[in-house]
Design a protein around this motif. Structure first.
Motif, PDB file in Angstrom:
ATOM      1  N   GLU B  17       0.833  -1.201   0.000  1.00  0.00           N
ATOM      2  CA  GLU B  17       0.000   0.000   0.000  1.00  0.00           C
ATOM      3  C   GLU B  17       0.867   1.250   0.000  1.00  0.00           C
ATOM      4  OE1 GLU B  17      -3.151  -1.241   3.262  1.00  0.00           O
ATOM      5  OE2 GLU B  17      -3.813   0.541   2.166  1.00  0.00           O
ATOM      6  N   LYS B  18       0.341   2.341  -0.537  1.00  0.00           N
ATOM      7  CA  LYS B  18       0.995   3.641  -0.454  1.00  0.00           C
ATOM      8  C   LYS B  18       0.480   4.320   0.812  1.00  0.00           C
ATOM      9  CE  LYS B  18       2.239   7.568  -3.385  1.00  0.00           C
ATOM     10  NZ  LYS B  18       2.134   8.149  -4.741  1.00  0.00           N
ATOM     11  N   VAL B  19       1.414   4.805   1.625  1.00  0.00           N
ATOM     12  CA  VAL B  19       1.062   5.346   2.933  1.00  0.00           C
ATOM     13  C   VAL B  19       1.516   6.801   3.033  1.00  0.00           C
ATOM     14  CG1 VAL B  19       1.317   5.076   5.431  1.00  0.00           C
ATOM     15  CG2 VAL B  19       1.346   3.044   3.957  1.00  0.00           C
ATOM     16  N   PHE B  20       0.640   7.633   3.551  1.00  0.00           N
ATOM     17  CA  PHE B  20       0.957   9.038   3.758  1.00  0.00           C
ATOM     18  C   PHE B  20       0.917   9.340   5.257  1.00  0.00           C
ATOM     19  CE2 PHE B  20       0.767  10.696  -0.557  1.00  0.00           C
ATOM     20  CZ  PHE B  20       0.035   9.726  -1.219  1.00  0.00           C
ATOM     21  N   LEU B  21       1.996   9.901   5.763  1.00  0.00           N
ATOM     22  CA  LEU B  21       2.019  10.399   7.133  1.00  0.00           C
ATOM     23  C   LEU B  21       2.191  11.904   7.063  1.00  0.00           C
ATOM     24  CD1 LEU B  21       4.402   7.806   8.850  1.00  0.00           C
ATOM     25  CD2 LEU B  21       1.933   7.683   8.566  1.00  0.00           C
ATOM     26  N   GLU B  22       1.316  12.615   7.799  1.00  0.00           N
ATOM     27  CA  GLU B  22       1.360  14.079   7.711  1.00  0.00           C
ATOM     28  C   GLU B  22       1.748  14.700   9.046  1.00  0.00           C
ATOM     29  OE1 GLU B  22      -0.793  15.432   3.922  1.00  0.00           O
ATOM     30  OE2 GLU B  22      -1.972  15.897   5.704  1.00  0.00           O
ATOM     31  N   ILE B  60      18.559   7.176   6.429  1.00  0.00           N
ATOM     32  CA  ILE B  60      17.856   5.980   5.932  1.00  0.00           C
ATOM     33  C   ILE B  60      16.697   6.370   5.005  1.00  0.00           C
ATOM     34  CG2 ILE B  60      18.496   4.403   7.795  1.00  0.00           C
ATOM     35  CD1 ILE B  60      15.732   5.104   9.070  1.00  0.00           C
ATOM     36  N   PRO B  61      16.959   7.005   3.875  1.00  0.00           N
ATOM     37  CA  PRO B  61      15.870   7.468   3.006  1.00  0.00           C
ATOM     38  C   PRO B  61      15.252   6.397   2.107  1.00  0.00           C
ATOM     39  CG  PRO B  61      17.979   8.018   2.044  1.00  0.00           C
ATOM     40  CD  PRO B  61      18.278   7.366   3.381  1.00  0.00           C
ATOM     41  N   GLU B  62      15.886   5.253   2.002  1.00  0.00           N
ATOM     42  CA  GLU B  62      15.420   4.238   1.045  1.00  0.00           C
ATOM     43  C   GLU B  62      14.005   3.778   1.384  1.00  0.00           C
ATOM     44  OE1 GLU B  62      19.643   4.625   1.342  1.00  0.00           O
ATOM     45  OE2 GLU B  62      18.237   3.930   2.875  1.00  0.00           O
ATOM     46  N   GLY B  63      13.149   3.783   0.364  1.00  0.00           N
ATOM     47  CA  GLY B  63      11.772   3.343   0.537  1.00  0.00           C
ATOM     48  C   GLY B  63      10.822   4.457   0.959  1.00  0.00           C
ATOM     49  N   ALA B  81       4.504   0.110   0.965  1.00  0.00           N
ATOM     50  CA  ALA B  81       4.853  -0.265   2.334  1.00  0.00           C
ATOM     51  C   ALA B  81       5.326  -1.716   2.417  1.00  0.00           C
ATOM     52  CB  ALA B  81       3.653  -0.052   3.242  1.00  0.00           C
ATOM     53  N   SER B  82       6.315  -1.917   3.264  1.00  0.00           N
ATOM     54  CA  SER B  82       6.822  -3.262   3.522  1.00  0.00           C
ATOM     55  C   SER B  82       6.848  -3.504   5.032  1.00  0.00           C
ATOM     56  CB  SER B  82       8.225  -3.430   2.935  1.00  0.00           C
ATOM     57  OG  SER B  82       9.127  -2.557   3.567  1.00  0.00           O
ATOM     58  N   THR B  83       6.905  -4.768   5.417  1.00  0.00           N
ATOM     59  CA  THR B  83       6.829  -5.105   6.841  1.00  0.00           C
ATOM     60  C   THR B  83       7.994  -4.514   7.623  1.00  0.00           C
ATOM     61  OG1 THR B  83       7.905  -7.220   6.385  1.00  0.00           O
ATOM     62  CG2 THR B  83       5.490  -7.217   6.484  1.00  0.00           C
TER      63      THR B  83
END
Lengths: 112, 114
Positions: B17-22, B60-63, B81-83
């Protein structure tokens, strides 16, 4: 490599039993050392900033001190509400943005 | 007092899933930061922004990617998103100009990726 090490990892005190938390650091050109308090499941809350060796700051039962290689957070006559994780962070001595290096924290439990 | 708010306290998403945190701050701070916090690893910087539409990679910008369209708002995006992105995510802000200015943190978002 810039590094911050906090000790002990965990500390259990009786109410009123004073103690100290340690934060040792290796960083090229320290430009500031920060102490934060973090309660479970919450964001860190700012406590102190120290800029140079010999500096001390106090807030209620907490006193932070700084030498060229380490900082101490002294807790005098702690109360149960002082129970939290205490985080130390240093600002690296490079120009540009404020990049902080954090330690992994000391979990403090104060029993009544 | 400085106020930094984050859109969710807890979030559960599925892998892919694509996740947005604001994150929103109300003190007109120029700098905004995204960290993740994992047991035994401490806080690690993901991305940093020093102005609208400006960003810098952290450790740690990867992902992850970020967006800053308005000064008060800084979004963290997990493209897929990954586990291993299950973590506590913390946003912070500070003023510009003095490199030792304090970073003020939001309450955090506990993200679980199933």
């Amino acid at each position: 490599e810039d590094q911050v090490t906090q000790s002990p990892e965990a500390l259990r005190l009786q109410e009123g039993e004073s103690s100290s938390l340690n934060c040792s650091y290796t960083v090229s050109g320290l430009r500031g050392l920060f102490w934060y308090r973090q309660d479970p499941g919450k964001g860190p809350e700012f406590l102190f900033t120290l800029y140079s060796a010999g500096e001390e700051k106090e807030k209620e039962r907490l006193k932070a001190t700084l030498t060229k290689k380490e900082s101490f957070l002294h807790i005098t006559a702690p109360k149960p509400e002082d129970s939290a994780t205490y985080l130390c962070a240093v600002h690296r001595g490079r120009t540009g943005f404020q990049k902080l290096v954090f330690g992994t924290g000391t979990r403090l439990l104060v029993s009544p | 007092d400085v106020k930094v708010t984050q859109s969710s306290r807890y979030l559960v998403k599925r892998t892919g899933e694509k996740v947005f945190l604001e994150c929103v701050q109300d003190m007109d701070h120029e700098n905004m930061f995204w960290y993740r916090q994992d047991p035994g690893l401490g806080l690690r910087l993901i991305y940093f922004s020093y102005d609208v539409k400006m960003k810098e990679k952290g450790d740690i910008p990867e992902g992850y990617s970020v967006s800053r369209e308005k000064k008060e708002r800084f979004s963290l995006i997990l493209e897929s998103a990954s586990t291993n992105q299950t973590s506590m995510y913390l946003c912070a802000s500070s003023t510009l100009g003095r490199a030792t200015d304090t970073q003020y943190f939001g309450p955090g978002t506990r993200l679980t990726v199933l």
